[in-house]
Design a protein around this motif. Structure first.
Motif, PDB file in Angstrom:
ATOM      1  N   ARG A 122      -4.443   4.252   6.906  1.00  0.00           N
ATOM      2  CA  ARG A 122      -5.434   4.398   6.105  1.00  0.00           C
ATOM      3  C   ARG A 122      -5.149   4.933   4.805  1.00  0.00           C
ATOM      4  NH1 ARG A 122      -8.180   8.677   3.887  1.00  0.00           N
ATOM      5  NH2 ARG A 122     -10.573   8.371   3.476  1.00  0.00           N
ATOM      6  N   LYS A 123      -4.083   5.984   4.587  1.00  0.00           N
ATOM      7  CA  LYS A 123      -3.442   6.429   3.433  1.00  0.00           C
ATOM      8  C   LYS A 123      -2.807   5.333   2.698  1.00  0.00           C
ATOM      9  CE  LYS A 123      -2.243   9.626   0.595  1.00  0.00           C
ATOM     10  NZ  LYS A 123      -3.159  10.279  -0.175  1.00  0.00           N
ATOM     11  N   VAL A 152      -3.972   2.065   2.760  1.00  0.00           N
ATOM     12  CA  VAL A 152      -4.956   1.347   1.954  1.00  0.00           C
ATOM     13  C   VAL A 152      -5.504   1.910   1.000  1.00  0.00           C
ATOM     14  CG1 VAL A 152      -7.278   0.481   2.615  1.00  0.00           C
ATOM     15  CG2 VAL A 152      -5.518   0.193   4.183  1.00  0.00           C
ATOM     16  N   ILE A 153      -5.731   3.369   1.151  1.00  0.00           N
ATOM     17  CA  ILE A 153      -6.449   3.880  -0.191  1.00  0.00           C
ATOM     18  C   ILE A 153      -5.444   4.297  -1.276  1.00  0.00           C
ATOM     19  CG2 ILE A 153      -8.487   4.722   1.020  1.00  0.00           C
ATOM     20  CD1 ILE A 153      -7.169   7.512   0.924  1.00  0.00           C
ATOM     21  N   LEU A 154      -4.169   4.406  -1.179  1.00  0.00           N
ATOM     22  CA  LEU A 154      -2.995   4.731  -1.917  1.00  0.00           C
ATOM     23  C   LEU A 154      -3.184   3.799  -3.217  1.00  0.00           C
ATOM     24  CD1 LEU A 154      -0.729   6.649  -2.036  1.00  0.00           C
ATOM     25  CD2 LEU A 154       0.784   4.427  -1.572  1.00  0.00           C
ATOM     26  N   ASP A 155      -3.080   4.825  -4.500  1.00  0.00           N
ATOM     27  CA  ASP A 155      -2.852   4.049  -5.756  1.00  0.00           C
ATOM     28  C   ASP A 155      -1.564   3.903  -6.203  1.00  0.00           C
ATOM     29  OD1 ASP A 155      -3.236   3.199  -8.386  1.00  0.00           O
ATOM     30  OD2 ASP A 155      -3.603   5.010  -9.376  1.00  0.00           O
ATOM     31  N   SER A 156      -0.974   2.684  -5.812  1.00  0.00           N
ATOM     32  CA  SER A 156       0.526   2.718  -5.878  1.00  0.00           C
ATOM     33  C   SER A 156       0.934   3.112  -7.323  1.00  0.00           C
ATOM     34  CB  SER A 156       1.009   1.168  -5.467  1.00  0.00           C
ATOM     35  OG  SER A 156       0.307   0.153  -5.965  1.00  0.00           O
ATOM     36  N   ALA A 157       0.057   2.848  -8.452  1.00  0.00           N
ATOM     37  CA  ALA A 157       0.676   2.861  -9.597  1.00  0.00           C
ATOM     38  C   ALA A 157       0.558   4.223 -10.096  1.00  0.00           C
ATOM     39  CB  ALA A 157      -0.542   2.154 -10.526  1.00  0.00           C
ATOM     40  N   GLY A 158      -0.123   5.095  -9.277  1.00  0.00           N
ATOM     41  CA  GLY A 158      -0.310   6.487  -9.765  1.00  0.00           C
ATOM     42  C   GLY A 158       0.572   7.431  -8.874  1.00  0.00           C
ATOM     43  N   PRO A 168       3.919   8.589  -7.014  1.00  0.00           N
ATOM     44  CA  PRO A 168       5.626   8.458  -7.088  1.00  0.00           C
ATOM     45  C   PRO A 168       6.195   7.673  -6.120  1.00  0.00           C
ATOM     46  CG  PRO A 168       4.604  10.891  -7.387  1.00  0.00           C
ATOM     47  CD  PRO A 168       3.701  10.089  -6.917  1.00  0.00           C
ATOM     48  N   ALA A 169       7.341   7.261  -6.389  1.00  0.00           N
ATOM     49  CA  ALA A 169       7.915   6.209  -5.323  1.00  0.00           C
ATOM     50  C   ALA A 169       8.399   7.150  -4.298  1.00  0.00           C
ATOM     51  CB  ALA A 169       9.096   5.598  -5.857  1.00  0.00           C
ATOM     52  N   THR A 170       8.708   8.371  -4.253  1.00  0.00           N
ATOM     53  CA  THR A 170       9.323   9.062  -3.283  1.00  0.00           C
ATOM     54  C   THR A 170       8.283   9.351  -2.383  1.00  0.00           C
ATOM     55  OG1 THR A 170       8.803  11.059  -4.691  1.00  0.00           O
ATOM     56  CG2 THR A 170      11.058  10.407  -4.740  1.00  0.00           C
ATOM     57  N   THR A 171       7.011   9.718  -2.705  1.00  0.00           N
ATOM     58  CA  THR A 171       5.793   9.810  -1.761  1.00  0.00           C
ATOM     59  C   THR A 171       5.590   8.673  -0.982  1.00  0.00           C
ATOM     60  OG1 THR A 171       4.884  11.319  -3.528  1.00  0.00           O
ATOM     61  CG2 THR A 171       3.411  10.355  -1.721  1.00  0.00           C
ATOM     62  N   ILE A 172       5.759   7.716  -1.723  1.00  0.00           N
ATOM     63  CA  ILE A 172       5.569   6.219  -0.966  1.00  0.00           C
ATOM     64  C   ILE A 172       6.636   6.130  -0.055  1.00  0.00           C
ATOM     65  CG2 ILE A 172       5.578   3.716  -1.005  1.00  0.00           C
ATOM     66  CD1 ILE A 172       4.124   4.190  -3.753  1.00  0.00           C
ATOM     67  N   ALA A 173       7.826   6.283  -0.159  1.00  0.00           N
ATOM     68  CA  ALA A 173       8.829   6.287   0.691  1.00  0.00           C
ATOM     69  C   ALA A 173       8.856   7.316   1.899  1.00  0.00           C
ATOM     70  CB  ALA A 173      10.305   6.428  -0.055  1.00  0.00           C
ATOM     71  N   ALA A 210       7.797   8.280   7.392  1.00  0.00           N
ATOM     72  CA  ALA A 210       6.680   8.778   8.492  1.00  0.00           C
ATOM     73  C   ALA A 210       6.317   7.734   9.492  1.00  0.00           C
ATOM     74  CB  ALA A 210       5.767   9.826   7.892  1.00  0.00           C
ATOM     75  N   THR A 211       5.982   6.746   8.846  1.00  0.00           N
ATOM     76  CA  THR A 211       5.373   5.632   9.561  1.00  0.00           C
ATOM     77  C   THR A 211       6.128   4.887  10.476  1.00  0.00           C
ATOM     78  OG1 THR A 211       3.525   5.186   7.746  1.00  0.00           O
ATOM     79  CG2 THR A 211       3.766   3.620   9.502  1.00  0.00           C
ATOM     80  N   LEU A 212       7.335   4.826   9.866  1.00  0.00           N
ATOM     81  CA  LEU A 212       8.763   4.263  10.773  1.00  0.00           C
ATOM     82  C   LEU A 212       9.082   5.012  11.810  1.00  0.00           C
ATOM     83  CD1 LEU A 212      10.686   2.080  11.288  1.00  0.00           C
ATOM     84  CD2 LEU A 212      12.174   3.498   9.533  1.00  0.00           C
ATOM     85  N   VAL A 213       8.914   6.321  11.748  1.00  0.00           N
ATOM     86  CA  VAL A 213       9.154   7.333  12.785  1.00  0.00           C
ATOM     87  C   VAL A 213       8.229   7.399  14.034  1.00  0.00           C
ATOM     88  CG1 VAL A 213       9.598   9.730  13.340  1.00  0.00           C
ATOM     89  CG2 VAL A 213      10.966   8.864  11.366  1.00  0.00           C
ATOM     90  N   LEU A 214       7.005   7.287  13.335  1.00  0.00           N
ATOM     91  CA  LEU A 214       5.695   7.432  14.389  1.00  0.00           C
ATOM     92  C   LEU A 214       5.960   6.105  15.334  1.00  0.00           C
ATOM     93  CD1 LEU A 214       2.954   9.090  12.256  1.00  0.00           C
ATOM     94  CD2 LEU A 214       4.215  10.160  14.283  1.00  0.00           C
ATOM     95  N   GLY A 215       6.141   4.914  14.461  1.00  0.00           N
ATOM     96  CA  GLY A 215       6.123   3.746  15.415  1.00  0.00           C
ATOM     97  C   GLY A 215       7.505   3.790  16.177  1.00  0.00           C
ATOM     98  N   ILE A 216       8.507   3.977  15.848  1.00  0.00           N
ATOM     99  CA  ILE A 216       9.782   4.177  16.796  1.00  0.00           C
ATOM    100  C   ILE A 216       9.152   5.056  17.850  1.00  0.00           C
ATOM    101  CG2 ILE A 216      12.032   4.996  16.996  1.00  0.00           C
ATOM    102  CD1 ILE A 216      12.406   3.832  14.250  1.00  0.00           C
ATOM    103  N   THR A 217       8.910   6.370  17.567  1.00  0.00           N
ATOM    104  CA  THR A 217       8.532   7.223  18.924  1.00  0.00           C
ATOM    105  C   THR A 217       7.286   6.733  19.718  1.00  0.00           C
ATOM    106  OG1 THR A 217       8.894   9.223  17.257  1.00  0.00           O
ATOM    107  CG2 THR A 217       7.814   9.822  19.159  1.00  0.00           C
TER     108      THR A 217
END
Length: 163
Positions: free
Chosen positions: A122-123, A125-131, A133-138, A143-150
């Motif tokens: 959901r985050k 989908v609603i994320l404004d990628s232009a506004g 920071p790249a660190t937040t997206i990373a 976090a998504t990768l870790v949850l998926g692997i777990t």
């Protein structure tokens, strides 16, 4: 009563009988837990119904009237963000109510991981990628990768136990 009605009533009677037997075997604390879980389930169900009603009330007239363009990025984010919110609430309710019917003894870790993955989806989908920071997206991606692997590791472990 015709045969179809008789067949439909029998599973309900047996599950009600099953519930009575389980209730009689529970101690006071387990009964307390059951009542709390069922009360939470009712509250969450009401919230889901209200959220769905609000979604219909706001979106349906706009879609039918042609006032919004679902292909517009901002509209897409808002619509699917709202839909994801309802899905997350439904999964959350399911994870709470499931132990009440003794299908599982405790809230399942995989269900909690699924809810977290839905929330992250959901985050995104609603994320404004232009506004953002790249660190937040990373960090969200990590976090998504870790949850998926777990989740995958838990699924693999449960599959091995089933065999």
């Amino acid at each position: 009563m015709d045969d179809r009605q008789t067949v439909e009533c029998q599973p309900r009677k047996s599950s009600l009988k099953n519930l009575r037997v389980q209730w009689s075997l529970m101690n006071a604390y387990e009964r307390f837990e059951q009542v709390i879980v069922l009360a939470l389930g009712v509250i969450i169900a009401l919230v889901i119904i209200m959220a769905l009603f609000q979604l219909y009330r706001r979106v349906l007239p706009l879609l039918l009237g042609g006032a919004i363009d679902p292909l517009d990025h901002g509209v897409f984010q808002t619509l699917f963000g709202s839909i994801f919110t309802v899905l997350i609430a439904m999964e959350f309710k399911h994870s709470i109510v499931r132990p009440a019917f003794r299908k599982d003894s405790i809230v399942q870790v995989r269900t909690v991981l699924l809810i977290a993955l839905l929330a992250l989806s959901r985050k995104f989908v609603i994320l404004d990628s232009a506004g953002t920071p790249a660190t937040t997206i990373a960090a969200l991606g990590f976090a998504t990768l870790v949850l998926g692997i777990t989740s995958w590791l838990l699924k693999d472990r449960n599959d091995q136990k089933a065999d």
